[in-house]
Design a protein around this motif. Structure first.
Motif, PDB file in Angstrom:
ATOM      1  N   THR A 237       0.866  -1.179   0.000  1.00  0.00           N
ATOM      2  CA  THR A 237       0.000   0.000   0.000  1.00  0.00           C
ATOM      3  C   THR A 237       0.908   1.236   0.000  1.00  0.00           C
ATOM      4  O   THR A 237       2.134   1.123   0.015  1.00  0.00           O
ATOM      5  CB  THR A 237      -0.907   0.027   1.244  1.00  0.00           C
ATOM      6  OG1 THR A 237      -0.116   0.376   2.387  1.00  0.00           O
ATOM      7  CG2 THR A 237      -1.569  -1.332   1.478  1.00  0.00           C
ATOM      8  N   ARG A 239       1.332   3.052   2.476  1.00  0.00           N
ATOM      9  CA  ARG A 239       2.002   3.088   3.790  1.00  0.00           C
ATOM     10  C   ARG A 239       2.819   1.849   4.111  1.00  0.00           C
ATOM     11  O   ARG A 239       3.820   1.936   4.831  1.00  0.00           O
ATOM     12  CB  ARG A 239       0.951   3.264   4.908  1.00  0.00           C
ATOM     13  CG  ARG A 239       0.306   4.619   4.952  1.00  0.00           C
ATOM     14  CD  ARG A 239      -0.705   4.683   6.083  1.00  0.00           C
ATOM     15  NE  ARG A 239      -0.087   4.542   7.409  1.00  0.00           N
ATOM     16  CZ  ARG A 239      -0.763   4.344   8.524  1.00  0.00           C
ATOM     17  NH1 ARG A 239      -2.069   4.250   8.497  1.00  0.00           N
ATOM     18  NH2 ARG A 239      -0.141   4.249   9.683  1.00  0.00           N
ATOM     19  N   TYR A 240       2.358   0.674   3.638  1.00  0.00           N
ATOM     20  CA  TYR A 240       2.929  -0.578   4.130  1.00  0.00           C
ATOM     21  C   TYR A 240       3.422  -1.504   3.014  1.00  0.00           C
ATOM     22  O   TYR A 240       2.819  -1.591   1.936  1.00  0.00           O
ATOM     23  CB  TYR A 240       1.881  -1.388   4.907  1.00  0.00           C
ATOM     24  CG  TYR A 240       1.354  -0.745   6.153  1.00  0.00           C
ATOM     25  CD1 TYR A 240       2.126  -0.702   7.317  1.00  0.00           C
ATOM     26  CD2 TYR A 240       0.068  -0.198   6.180  1.00  0.00           C
ATOM     27  CE1 TYR A 240       1.618  -0.124   8.481  1.00  0.00           C
ATOM     28  CE2 TYR A 240      -0.439   0.383   7.331  1.00  0.00           C
ATOM     29  CZ  TYR A 240       0.340   0.417   8.484  1.00  0.00           C
ATOM     30  OH  TYR A 240      -0.158   0.987   9.623  1.00  0.00           O
ATOM     31  N   PHE A 274       2.888  -6.106   8.728  1.00  0.00           N
ATOM     32  CA  PHE A 274       2.680  -4.778   8.137  1.00  0.00           C
ATOM     33  C   PHE A 274       3.957  -3.981   8.406  1.00  0.00           C
ATOM     34  O   PHE A 274       4.243  -3.626   9.555  1.00  0.00           O
ATOM     35  CB  PHE A 274       1.464  -4.091   8.764  1.00  0.00           C
ATOM     36  CG  PHE A 274       0.169  -4.747   8.365  1.00  0.00           C
ATOM     37  CD1 PHE A 274      -0.527  -4.327   7.248  1.00  0.00           C
ATOM     38  CD2 PHE A 274      -0.334  -5.823   9.094  1.00  0.00           C
ATOM     39  CE1 PHE A 274      -1.707  -4.940   6.868  1.00  0.00           C
ATOM     40  CE2 PHE A 274      -1.513  -6.451   8.725  1.00  0.00           C
ATOM     41  CZ  PHE A 274      -2.199  -6.017   7.606  1.00  0.00           C
ATOM     42  N   ALA A 298      -3.279  -4.270  -2.759  1.00  0.00           N
ATOM     43  CA  ALA A 298      -3.656  -3.855  -1.404  1.00  0.00           C
ATOM     44  C   ALA A 298      -3.722  -2.333  -1.385  1.00  0.00           C
ATOM     45  O   ALA A 298      -3.110  -1.673  -2.226  1.00  0.00           O
ATOM     46  CB  ALA A 298      -2.649  -4.355  -0.377  1.00  0.00           C
ATOM     47  N   ASP A 300      -4.586   1.296   1.464  1.00  0.00           N
ATOM     48  CA  ASP A 300      -4.930   1.863   2.765  1.00  0.00           C
ATOM     49  C   ASP A 300      -6.319   2.484   2.707  1.00  0.00           C
ATOM     50  O   ASP A 300      -6.718   3.028   1.675  1.00  0.00           O
ATOM     51  CB  ASP A 300      -3.938   2.979   3.131  1.00  0.00           C
ATOM     52  CG  ASP A 300      -2.512   2.493   3.163  1.00  0.00           C
ATOM     53  OD1 ASP A 300      -2.209   1.614   3.975  1.00  0.00           O
ATOM     54  OD2 ASP A 300      -1.700   2.997   2.351  1.00  0.00           O
ATOM     55  N   THR A 305      -7.273   1.195   8.364  1.00  0.00           N
ATOM     56  CA  THR A 305      -7.277  -0.228   8.028  1.00  0.00           C
ATOM     57  C   THR A 305      -6.676  -0.423   6.634  1.00  0.00           C
ATOM     58  O   THR A 305      -6.523   0.520   5.857  1.00  0.00           O
ATOM     59  CB  THR A 305      -8.704  -0.804   8.062  1.00  0.00           C
ATOM     60  OG1 THR A 305      -9.501  -0.108   7.096  1.00  0.00           O
ATOM     61  CG2 THR A 305      -9.309  -0.653   9.452  1.00  0.00           C
ATOM     62  N   VAL A 306      -6.354  -1.681   6.365  1.00  0.00           N
ATOM     63  CA  VAL A 306      -5.724  -2.035   5.096  1.00  0.00           C
ATOM     64  C   VAL A 306      -6.551  -3.130   4.432  1.00  0.00           C
ATOM     65  O   VAL A 306      -6.974  -4.090   5.098  1.00  0.00           O
ATOM     66  CB  VAL A 306      -4.276  -2.539   5.330  1.00  0.00           C
ATOM     67  CG1 VAL A 306      -3.642  -2.993   4.018  1.00  0.00           C
ATOM     68  CG2 VAL A 306      -3.435  -1.443   5.975  1.00  0.00           C
ATOM     69  N   THR A 365      -1.163  -0.221  -5.009  1.00  0.00           N
ATOM     70  CA  THR A 365      -1.179   0.549  -3.738  1.00  0.00           C
ATOM     71  C   THR A 365      -2.450   1.379  -3.542  1.00  0.00           C
ATOM     72  O   THR A 365      -2.652   1.944  -2.480  1.00  0.00           O
ATOM     73  CB  THR A 365       0.029   1.512  -3.553  1.00  0.00           C
ATOM     74  OG1 THR A 365      -0.150   2.669  -4.393  1.00  0.00           O
ATOM     75  CG2 THR A 365       1.358   0.845  -3.872  1.00  0.00           C
TER      76      THR A 365
END
Ligand code: FE2
Length: 469
Positions: A237, A239-240, A274, A298, A300, A305-306, A365
């Protein structure tokens, strides 16, 4: 000593009875360059680029063992679409192992699972004790490099024009310890994020390559694993970096006792890492045991939540058995809160028997709408594969069933319109074709069907590279 006199050289693999060395999987040994391929329908003239695909393709008949999909030398196939015409080129990925075997005219290295390594008396000091390198899984273009990807090893760099092998590549040190075959490129930043698993602690690392091909993050340990696990793919994502640590464990103690290298240990459950891309501490979320080969995407959500879309298997067929458990790989959506550890997994398509999930890679993402997969056309078509297209907005599935063994669908964007492309082989005559589908209505059948000049073995992953023509 000659090869034939090495008393430890394993016997040939039983080719005739190996499902992944026969039929549509049989290795292709020819290398050709053919232009002006025969086309049924029309190739839109806005398409300028190359469709590349990699896959296991042993240069010589294997000895010892052959474990699909990991074993086999790489062969890269390229279909160039430009000005309404198509051409085809294919080349082996020439590792030092393939080069030496070509010089000798036969197989020297064996498969991954039988533990044989050729001695110095056969291959010289530099290659003694090595295992076959396997850049046969994926093909990725990033930072000015075209890379034939292996799993948990360095990729090989290819010349984008000739597909000649240029050598092993570590991407400015980001892949120094190896890489997954499935790195993810962030369409927003151009960064390539990757992980690598290893048999020694810390077992798992992650790295980042900048859009210009320079290393932004050296291999960095992912804390929290107590055993080496096999992890094939990753999700990402904004973020992750998300890793599913499914319980397929490398069991070196079992190998010493004469057992299998990989052990399915469902009592461990699945642990999801994560990994904040900003370098913050890793967060782990625990859930049930299952197996994942591939992720679709995936993203965000605003509440932190993801969402992760992937194909869930009950267990890894071919690497583990689970009596009385149907495998039934299913397209799933996991909704996770990395802060609280809450996770929910829902089936998002009624279809089962799916694999090779792909999206429009420009949406990686971020929230996507469409997922394409390969699946069975129906219960009475066990040997045939179809392309299935899942619309996440409507929940609707549609199908393109060409009646052939078909491979991973790749999204092909262009200036005026978007398409899906896939290679299929008709088991009745062993002819291979490239199917170009309208992304708006893929179930309507191909806009163009391109006859390929040689059979392309059923394989693994590929990419559409715009402009590489
Ligand atoms: Fe894969």
């Amino acid at each position: 000593m000659t090869m034939a006199s090495d008393p430890h050289r394993p016997p040939p693999v039983d080719l005739v009875h190996h499902a992944h060395l026969t039929g549509v999987y049989a290795p292709q040994r020819e290398e050709v360059d053919v232009s002006d391929l025969r086309v049924t329908g029309n190739i839109p003239d806005d398409l300028h680029g190359s469709y590349l695909r990699n896959g296991p393709n042993p240069r010589f008949d294997p000895i010892g063992s052959f474990t699909y999909p990991l074993d086999g030398d790489g062969m890269v196939h390229r279909i160039v679409l430009a000005d309404g015409r198509a051409s085809y080129t294919n080349r082996f990925v020439r590792t030092p192992m393939v080069e030496l075997e070509e010089a000798r005219g036969e197989t020297i290295w064996s498969g991954l699972m039988d533990g044989y390594t050729p001695p110095a008396s056969v291959v010289g000091d530099a290659l003694a004790g090595t295992v076959r390198q396997l850049p046969d899984i994926n093909i990725v273009r990033h930072g000015g490099r075209l890379l034939a990807m292996a799993e948990s090893d360095k990729p090989y760099r290819l010349d984008p024009q000739s597909l000649a092998t240029l050598g092993a590549e570590d991407c400015d040190g980001a892949m120094l310890v190896g890489s997954t075959a499935h790195p993810k490129i962030d369409p927003r930043t151009g960064e390539m994020v990757l992980f690598n698993y290893a048999l020694e602690a810390p077992y798992l690392t992650w790295s980042v390559v900048g859009a210009d091909g320079t290393r932004l993050r050296a291999p960095t340990p992912v804390d929290g694993l107590d055993a080496p696990l096999m992890i094939h793919d990753m999700a990402m994502t904004e973020r992750y970096l998300v890793l599913f640590a499914n319980p397929l464990v490398f069991d070196l103690a079992a190998v010493m006792r004469g057992g299998a290298l990989l052990s399915w240990q469902p009592e461990r459950g699945t642990r999801i890492a994560f990994i904040p891309r900003d370098g913050d501490a890793v967060r782990w979320v625990d859930t049930d045991p299952f197996w994942v080969w591939h992720f679709a995407n995936a993203f965000d959500n605003p509440d932190g939540t993801v969402t992760i879309d992937y194909v869930e298997h009950a267990y890894p067929v071919g690497f583990a058995t689970a009596p009385n458990t149907p495998n039934a790989p299913t397209l799933m959506r996991a909704s996770c809160d990395p802060a609280t550890g809450v996770i929910k997994r829902d089936q998002i398509s009624d279809r089962t028997g799916l694999e090779f999930p792909r999206i429009d890679d420009r949406m990686l993402t971020r929230e996507h709408r469409h997922i394409a997969t390969v699946g069975k056309a129906g219960a009475d078509h066990d040997d045939l594969e179809s392309l299935w297209f899942h619309d996440s907005r409507t929940g609707r599935d549609s199908c393109f069933n060409p009646g052939v063994a078909i491979g991973e669908p790749i999204y092909i964007p262009s200036d005026r319109h978007d398409y899906w492309g896939a290679i299929g082989t008709d088991p009745s005559d062993m002819r291979s074709r490239f199917y170009l589908l309208d992304a708006d209505n893929p179930e309507n059948g191909p806009l163009a069907t391109i006859d390929l000049p040689i059979r392309v073995p059923a394989g693994l992953h590929g990419a559409w590279l715009p402009g590489l023509d």
